[in-house]
Scaffold this motif. Sequence first.
Motif, mmCIF file in Angstrom:
data_model
loop_
_atom_site.group_PDB
_atom_site.id
_atom_site.type_symbol
_atom_site.label_atom_id
_atom_site.label_comp_id
_atom_site.label_asym_id
_atom_site.label_seq_id
_atom_site.Cartn_x
_atom_site.Cartn_y
_atom_site.Cartn_z
ATOM 1 N N VAL A 1 3.391 7.380 1.798
ATOM 2 C CA VAL A 1 2.334 6.521 2.347
ATOM 3 C C VAL A 1 1.714 5.668 1.239
ATOM 4 C CG1 VAL A 1 0.064 6.534 3.460
ATOM 5 C CG2 VAL A 1 1.860 8.081 4.268
ATOM 6 N N CYS A 2 1.409 6.287 0.104
ATOM 7 C CA CYS A 2 0.751 5.529 -0.972
ATOM 8 C C CYS A 2 1.730 4.633 -1.723
ATOM 9 C CB CYS A 2 0.024 6.471 -1.920
ATOM 10 S SG CYS A 2 -1.378 7.244 -1.102
ATOM 11 N N GLY A 3 3.014 4.786 -1.422
ATOM 12 C CA GLY A 3 3.997 3.870 -1.994
ATOM 13 C C GLY A 3 4.264 2.678 -1.093
ATOM 14 N N SER A 4 3.947 2.784 0.178
ATOM 15 C CA SER A 4 4.305 1.666 1.065
ATOM 16 C C SER A 4 3.125 1.013 1.782
ATOM 17 C CB SER A 4 5.374 2.101 2.075
ATOM 18 O OG SER A 4 5.016 3.299 2.703
ATOM 19 N N LEU A 5 2.090 1.772 2.123
ATOM 20 C CA LEU A 5 0.942 1.120 2.777
ATOM 21 C C LEU A 5 0.292 0.061 1.869
ATOM 22 C CD1 LEU A 5 -1.148 0.802 5.052
ATOM 23 C CD2 LEU A 5 -2.301 2.852 4.197
ATOM 24 N N PRO A 6 0.141 0.315 0.559
ATOM 25 C CA PRO A 6 -0.446 -0.731 -0.291
ATOM 26 C C PRO A 6 0.359 -2.034 -0.240
ATOM 27 C CG PRO A 6 -0.374 1.349 -1.479
ATOM 28 C CD PRO A 6 0.392 1.562 -0.202
ATOM 29 N N ILE A 7 1.679 -1.908 -0.188
ATOM 30 C CA ILE A 7 2.518 -3.116 -0.145
ATOM 31 C C ILE A 7 2.290 -3.850 1.179
ATOM 32 C CG2 ILE A 7 4.920 -3.940 -0.111
ATOM 33 C CD1 ILE A 7 5.581 -1.550 -1.993
ATOM 34 N N ALA A 8 2.177 -3.073 2.254
ATOM 35 C CA ALA A 8 1.938 -3.698 3.562
ATOM 36 C C ALA A 8 0.596 -4.425 3.574
ATOM 37 C CB ALA A 8 1.978 -2.636 4.659
ATOM 38 N N LEU A 9 -0.412 -3.825 2.971
ATOM 39 C CA LEU A 9 -1.734 -4.479 2.954
ATOM 40 C C LEU A 9 -1.723 -5.693 2.034
ATOM 41 C CD1 LEU A 9 -4.005 -1.297 3.015
ATOM 42 C CD2 LEU A 9 -3.980 -3.102 4.735
ATOM 43 N N ALA A 10 -1.011 -5.590 0.905
ATOM 44 C CA ALA A 10 -0.933 -6.740 -0.002
ATOM 45 C C ALA A 10 -0.229 -7.904 0.682
ATOM 46 C CB ALA A 10 -0.199 -6.348 -1.283
ATOM 47 N N SER A 11 0.789 -7.595 1.483
ATOM 48 C CA SER A 11 1.529 -8.682 2.138
ATOM 49 C C SER A 11 0.675 -9.363 3.197
ATOM 50 C CB SER A 11 2.827 -8.148 2.758
ATOM 51 O OG SER A 11 2.509 -7.393 3.898
ATOM 52 N N ARG A 12 -0.434 -8.743 3.559
ATOM 53 C CA ARG A 12 -1.340 -9.367 4.529
ATOM 54 C C ARG A 12 -2.466 -10.127 3.838
ATOM 55 N NH1 ARG A 12 -0.480 -6.675 9.565
ATOM 56 N NH2 ARG A 12 -2.571 -7.100 10.304
ATOM 57 N N GLY A 13 -2.344 -10.291 2.534
ATOM 58 C CA GLY A 13 -3.286 -11.166 1.830
ATOM 59 C C GLY A 13 -4.363 -10.453 1.040
ATOM 60 N N HIS A 14 -4.334 -9.135 0.998
ATOM 61 C CA HIS A 14 -5.379 -8.426 0.268
ATOM 62 C C HIS A 14 -4.970 -8.207 -1.193
ATOM 63 C CE1 HIS A 14 -7.200 -7.842 4.127
ATOM 64 N NE2 HIS A 14 -6.069 -7.325 4.577
ATOM 65 N N ARG A 15 -5.965 -8.041 -2.033
ATOM 66 C CA ARG A 15 -5.681 -7.709 -3.431
ATOM 67 C C ARG A 15 -5.699 -6.181 -3.522
ATOM 68 N NH1 ARG A 15 -8.934 -9.193 -8.921
ATOM 69 N NH2 ARG A 15 -7.106 -9.057 -10.287
ATOM 70 N N VAL A 16 -4.575 -5.624 -3.879
ATOM 71 C CA VAL A 16 -4.451 -4.166 -3.767
ATOM 72 C C VAL A 16 -4.057 -3.550 -5.103
ATOM 73 C CG1 VAL A 16 -3.361 -2.262 -2.523
ATOM 74 C CG2 VAL A 16 -3.691 -4.451 -1.365
ATOM 75 N N MET A 17 -4.791 -2.513 -5.477
ATOM 76 C CA MET A 17 -4.490 -1.748 -6.693
ATOM 77 C C MET A 17 -4.251 -0.295 -6.278
ATOM 78 S SD MET A 17 -7.224 -0.724 -9.685
ATOM 79 C CE MET A 17 -7.891 -2.332 -9.913
ATOM 80 N N VAL A 18 -3.262 0.332 -6.900
ATOM 81 C CA VAL A 18 -3.045 1.763 -6.678
ATOM 82 C C VAL A 18 -3.270 2.463 -8.009
ATOM 83 C CG1 VAL A 18 -1.405 3.559 -5.990
ATOM 84 C CG2 VAL A 18 -1.340 1.318 -4.874
ATOM 85 N N VAL A 19 -4.190 3.406 -8.057
ATOM 86 C CA VAL A 19 -4.451 4.141 -9.293
ATOM 87 C C VAL A 19 -3.893 5.552 -9.147
ATOM 88 C CG1 VAL A 19 -6.189 4.854 -10.963
ATOM 89 C CG2 VAL A 19 -6.578 2.812 -9.573
ATOM 90 N N THR A 20 -2.995 5.899 -10.030
ATOM 91 C CA THR A 20 -2.302 7.185 -9.929
ATOM 92 C C THR A 20 -1.918 7.635 -11.337
ATOM 93 O OG1 THR A 20 -0.507 8.298 -8.715
ATOM 94 C CG2 THR A 20 -0.004 6.119 -9.592
ATOM 95 N N PRO A 21 -1.702 8.917 -11.567
ATOM 96 C CA PRO A 21 -1.385 9.356 -12.939
ATOM 97 C C PRO A 21 -0.013 8.884 -13.419
ATOM 98 C CG PRO A 21 -2.236 11.191 -11.648
ATOM 99 C CD PRO A 21 -1.951 10.076 -10.678
ATOM 100 N N ARG A 22 0.091 8.761 -14.730
ATOM 101 C CA ARG A 22 1.389 8.467 -15.347
ATOM 102 C C ARG A 22 1.983 9.805 -15.780
ATOM 103 N NH1 ARG A 22 2.681 7.175 -20.807
ATOM 104 N NH2 ARG A 22 4.570 5.895 -21.005
ATOM 105 N N TYR A 23 2.792 10.366 -14.884
ATOM 106 C CA TYR A 23 3.392 11.674 -15.169
ATOM 107 C C TYR A 23 4.613 11.482 -16.063
ATOM 108 C CZ TYR A 23 0.695 13.095 -11.024
ATOM 109 O OH TYR A 23 -0.304 13.335 -10.116
#
Length: 653
Positions: free
Chosen positions: A165-187
């Motif tokens: 979900v956190c890998g694809s919903l952000p892309i879907a929202l960005a494609s609708r014109g929003h500025r989207v950032m995902v903050v997650t750890p660098r494992y």
Amino acid sequence: MDSLQLVPFLLLHPSSLPPQTYTNSSLTRKFRFPTLLKTKTIFSVNAHADAGAGAGAAASSQDGPFAFEDQISHHKDDKALVLARETDDFGYLVGFRLIPESGLEELMTVPPPATTEEDSSSDVVGKPEVADTEEEVVKINVSYNIVFVTAEAAPYSKTGGLADVCGSLPIALASRGHRVMVVTPRYIHGTSEDLKFAGAVDLDHCTKIFCFGAAQEIGFYHEYREGVDWVFVDHPSFHRSGNPYGDKYGTFGDNQFRFTLLSHAACEAPLVLPLGGFTYGEKCLFLANDWHASLVPVLLAAKYRPHGVYKDARSILVIHNIAHQGVEPASTYSNLGLPTEWYGALEWVFPTWARTHALDTGEAVNFLKGAVVTADRIVTVSKGYSWEITTSEGGCGLHELLSSRRSILNGITNGIDVTEWDPSCDKHIACNYSVDDLSGKAKCKIFLQEELGFPLRPDCPLIGFIGRLDYQKGIDLIRLTMPELMEADVQFVMLGSGNPVYEDWMRATESAYKDKFRGWVGFNVPISHKITAGCDILLMPSAFEPCGLNQLYAMRYGTIPVVHETGGLRDTVHNFNPYIEESKAESTGWTFSPLTKESMLAALRYAIQTYNEHKSSWKGLMLRGMTRDCTWGNAASQYEQVIEWALGDPPYC
Ligand SMILES: Nc1ncnc2c1ncn2[C@@H]1O[C@H](COP(=O)(O)OP(=O)(O)O[C@H]2O[C@H](CO)[C@@H](O)[C@H](O)[C@H]2O)[C@@H](O)[C@H]1O
């Protein structure tokens, strides 16, 4: 009307009404004109860059009608418009509409909006009706600054559906014109897995986080991909082998520390990182996913807003799985970097029966609870689950708190990444296929049988299971049922990892039923695609399932799901009805209830019999599943609606 960019039509928007009054189907809107303001009014609101001040502030559910009247009197023009009160059947004021005088009669009665299947999968009230007015003059183009905070995001890290979900919903929202950032750890594991972060550059921006008795120094890495700013929090505690939460020795003992860092870092990122030259700034919408990100709403309320920072930010808690809440001893509170007086937000007292010894006071801190009581809104990943978590059976102790916040709790059924999960171009599977030519699926089955070492039997029903080996996924029921199931002429493959007891059982079952059962212990994405494509049936006897993604993948691949009727499984799989004419059928699989051996076996027997004897019904099931809309578009627009509501209201605390 050309200059009219935004009509603030909902003052008491439906999200702030009691639940029974605002569902799509029950709300019949009426326009009344007793206090009609006859005015010549035009609004000119810049909705794009200033969503909160435009859409949000103008349409805040906390404003009274008088605030609105005051507002309109400042802007006048010579175009004829009237302002009509909009009420529901019970006389509740649900908003105001600006109506051109010429269109008055037509607008006196507005039919209830049609409900599509997708609409019914959410209790979110439909999109604003502004665009429905007869003249195509109102085009809302609001874009939000959205910050996802998550412990995992595919393809960088994944143990389950949260990552998808956190890998694809952000892309879907960005494609609708929003500025989207995902903050997650660098494992970082010190393996080839680390190459997943190869595209991320070090922003060279060290930030100090004050928690756990010291200033913790964190770094940020960044990759801009598919319209999204992927921001990776770097800290030595994220560099170790295993998965995000543990390794072969069990769950990491410092997870509270690691995810406290993540939440603090996520709150700092929009303020300090000039991504693409500009920071996101304070006017953000945080989507805090599960307990790992649950400190975010608490931090906004306790650490930032008292100092005038993030006054315009809002937060939404997204619950993917309420069974994990991030509970630790009460004494750890002082480590979290929160003011002492906010202890009550996280305070959690276990009931007496759950305490371990006579001196155990049951006092703890609970991250998820903290978010439940501080987030501006709450979303779960299906409508069914949004109800279940308000019950004592499904709420895992949080049901009363969630019930008290029912008016801001919505269920939005997950979509799937239809580019990763597409049988017509999936690189992991032996042969591609589509609704127009299903022959490739039969080949995938043979290849899978070959790979698993099964007898190559195209007509033998092949049943699959993919998932974490956890109580949630109904493994106990599969274990109980296996001896009887193995008496039938079937083949069964399970892919999963988790509880070592279940892993050992899979190995033992494989040696007992060499020609019929395979247990693949491990986490392997290509194999999960091969099983999804090669099987005829996917079994999901989950004890509870907030949404479930594998049944959605299965349907897209023409693999028929047999699922326990719970949560998102109930919402997304329609039970087969042999008495309905094929052309009118909607069924996509089998659902069973209660969660017993008998009812699961009965559903499997129906499925196997249909597979063996009713080929055309089977094909109908396959095609309906494959053509079902499971893209993120519908879910993304529902998230937009909830975001609009969140930004439109004052902060919850
Ligand atoms: N051994 C293995 N090898 C390869 N891939 C494997 C695997 N085990 C699991 N997966 C993959 O992990 C994902 C699991 O997703 P689910 O939604 O079924 O469950 P999960 O319980 O993790 O997620 C929680 O969050 C999601 C997202 O909201 C909800 O759908 C769900 O109900 C909730 O429990 C799928 O992509 C699946 O293919």
